[in-house]
Design an enzyme around this catalytic site. Structure first.
Site, PDB file in Angstrom:
ATOM      1  CD  GLU A 172      -8.883  41.882  47.968  1.00 28.33           C
ATOM      2  OE1 GLU A 172     -10.007  41.938  47.436  1.00 28.33           O
ATOM      3  OE2 GLU A 172      -7.845  42.263  47.385  1.00 28.33           O
ATOM      4  CD  GLU A 291      -5.265  39.415  45.614  1.00 26.54           C
ATOM      5  OE1 GLU A 291      -5.779  40.247  44.842  1.00 26.54           O
ATOM      6  OE2 GLU A 291      -5.920  38.627  46.317  1.00 26.54           O
TER       7      GLU A 291
HETATM    8  O1  AHR Z   1      -6.624  38.879  41.828  1.00 26.14           O
HETATM    9  C1  AHR Z   1      -7.953  39.149  41.522  1.00 26.14           C
HETATM   10  C2  AHR Z   1      -8.779  39.494  42.757  1.00 26.14           C
HETATM   11  O2  AHR Z   1      -8.361  40.731  43.273  1.00 26.14           O
HETATM   12  C3  AHR Z   1      -8.667  38.583  43.932  1.00 26.14           C
HETATM   13  O3  AHR Z   1      -9.511  37.492  43.865  1.00 26.14           O
HETATM   14  C4  AHR Z   1      -9.069  39.452  45.084  1.00 26.14           C
HETATM   15  O4  AHR Z   1      -8.478  39.069  46.287  1.00 26.14           O
HETATM   16  C5  AHR Z   1      -8.681  40.844  44.630  1.00 26.14           C
HETATM   17  O5  AHR Z   1      -9.743  41.722  44.795  1.00 26.14           O
END
Ligand code: AHR
Length: 497
Positions: A172, A291
């Site tokens: 990210e 994610e």
């Molecule tokens: O999964 C929780 C968080 O969400 C992770 O660390 C990040 O990559 C995202 O913002």
């Protein structure tokens, strides 16, 4: 209400890459410490890994687990987590403002991944660090021997390389919350140069470049386009992340949110193909949705967490029944995009926005979302077929023409099994689905599994599993026609063989 469907062996989207059933363990909250790892727990093995958790993860058949972050990786020194445990430093973990003891690091995690039969998707730090730390870590994990870093691994007791095949180039990097946030140009350049160095160390690896942190980012989808403009030939996947929530308590709108995900996937696919055309490239870029989940229940309580403590209870969403339905719909969306989405990671796996929960020094249990994830992972392997569905539709606050029936179908040629995943998003009415399955001659109904509950807000706890699937779904298969009664707000797995 009625819906119609045609299934045919020949309507093939693509072979499902099993890595879409991946998950994620970050050094965050109680995911590692108190989650997968708790020395002294009566059910822990000689390394301190909880056997009850290993068993639950194995039930999910997780093919790949992303590690060690997440936001955490952007300020992580991997060297802190290898070598004699007593010499490992305690560090301020900046992403989540907790205390990192480094008791678990790369080697221990590789051992754990083996115990649960998973591969690792390893992320490198492109926040505070760069090419050098990344290539050293890769040499440490994958080089057989005879060099500084590979011999160091051996001296730490790991004679054989871990052979990690999938690597994320940071995490990210567009996010202002990220330590070492980068503009798309800055990130595209460092991603390309890190990729070049890593593929010189080990040409067999595959690399994932960061895309936007979610569709709401102001630089989406330009971030993807610029990053790929720099790194298209060096990387193999672009990442997508997305979490949904139901803060406004509007279930009809909430259950439609996988339509946003569908649009997200289409937009990133188009962006990749635009850069492909621009570069006159023959290579197709694939998507790693590394994610995804529901995340909102714990937002308020997380604001009260004391900083710099070891393994605080962060991001411990307690999932309810409607969350399981949306998770099911998101899995259906991945299957519908099996041609481009080759990896996906349910974020995360234990305690932190997770299907599996633990008590410290106590019990473990399955959250509601465990079940659709498990069903998809177990039965959703084979060829994703494109069902032709005509379903009644509804409009919600943010979406129009939402089909009540969401469906994907997987045909496993080897086992000659067909699995139909169906969700009914109607809040009050059952829907009868009439499916023409004539191309699957001689097939019989094996079972119709249903996850349903009268209360959309029902949850599972350590002492009470309120939301569990049953096998009494109401379906008949007669002369090439499947008639299935799909209960209001339900997740269904109909298996034919
Ligand atoms: O999964 C929780 C968080 O969400 C992770 O660390 C990040 O990559 C995202 O913002």
């Amino acid at each position: 209400l009625m819906a119609r469907m045609v299934l045919d062996k020949d309507y093939q989207i693509a072979k499902v890459d099993e890595r879409i059933y991946g998950s994620f363990i970050e050094h965050l909250g109680r995911a590692v410490y108190g989650g997968i790892y708790e020395p002294g727990h009566p059910q822990s093995d000689e390394q301190g890994f909880r056997l009850d958790i290993i068993e639950l993860v194995k039930e999910l058949q997780v093919p790949i687990v992303r590690y060690p972050g997440g936001n955490m990786v952007s300020a992580y020194n991997w060297e802190d987590g290898v070598g004699p445990k007593e010499e490992r430093p305690r560090r301020l973990e900046l992403a989540w403002r907790a205390m990192e003891t480094n008791e678990v690091g790369t080697n221990e995690f590789a051992d754990w991944a083996k115990k649960v039969d998973s591969d690792i998707m390893m992320a490198v730090n492109l926040g505070t660090r760069g090419i050098d730390a990344a290539r050293n870590l890769l040499e440490y994990t994958n080089h057989p021997g005879g060099t500084y870093w590979s011999e160091l691994r051996k001296s730490h007791g790991y004679e054989n390389p871990h052979n990690v095949k999938t690597w994320c180039l940071g995490n990210e990097m567009d996010g202002p919350w990220q330590v070492g946030q980068k503009t798309a140009h800055e990130y595209g350049r460092i991603a390309k140069e890190t990729a070049k160095a890593m593929k010189l160390v080990d040409p067999s690896i595959e690399l994932v470049a960061c895309g936007s942190s979610n569709t709401g980012m102001p630089t989406f989808p330009e971030y993807e386009a610029t990053t790929l403009d720099h790194a298209y030939e060096q990387v193999d996947y672009i990442s997508l992340h997305q979490y949904y929530g139901n803060k406004e308590n509007d279930p009809a709108n909430y259950l439609a949110k996988n339509m946003d995900m569908d649009h997200f996937i289409d937009t990133v696919t188009s962006t990749c193909d635009y850069i492909k055309a621009k570069h006159r490239s023959k290579k197709t870029m694939y998507l790693s949705f590394d994610e995804w989940n529901v995340w909102f229940h714990s937002n308020e309580s997380d604001k009260k967490i004391e900083p710099w403590t070891v393994a605080p209870p962060q991001l411990e969403d307690q999932y309810n029944f409607e969350d399981a339905l949306l998770v099911g719909s998101m899995l259906i969306t991945f299957l519908q995009h099996a041609d481009r989405v080759k990896m996906a990671c349910l974020a995360q796996l234990v305690n932190v926005i997770a299907p599996i929960m633990t008590e410290n020094n106590g019990r473990s249990w399955k959250q509601t979302i465990f079940y659709p994830y498990m069903h998809a992972s177990i039965y959703g392997r084979g060829i994703s077929l494109k069902p032709i569905v005509s379903s009644p539709k509804y409009d919600s606050k943010d979406f129009t023409d939402v089909p009540y029936i969401d469906c994907s179908v997987v045909y496993n040629e080897e086992t000659e099994e067909v699995t139909i995943f169906i969700i009914n998003k109607n809040l009050t009415d059952n829907i009868t689905v009439n499916a023409d399955v004539r191309s699957f001659e001689e097939y019989r109904l094996v079972e119709h599994i249903v996850l349903e509950h009268d209360n959309l807000k029902a949850v599972n706890t350590a002492s009470n599993q309120a939301v569990v699937p049953h096998k009494n779904g109401d379906s008949q298969l007669k002369s090439g026609c499947l008639e299935a009664n799909i209960a209001k707000t339900s997740w269904n797995v109909i298996r034919l063989k």
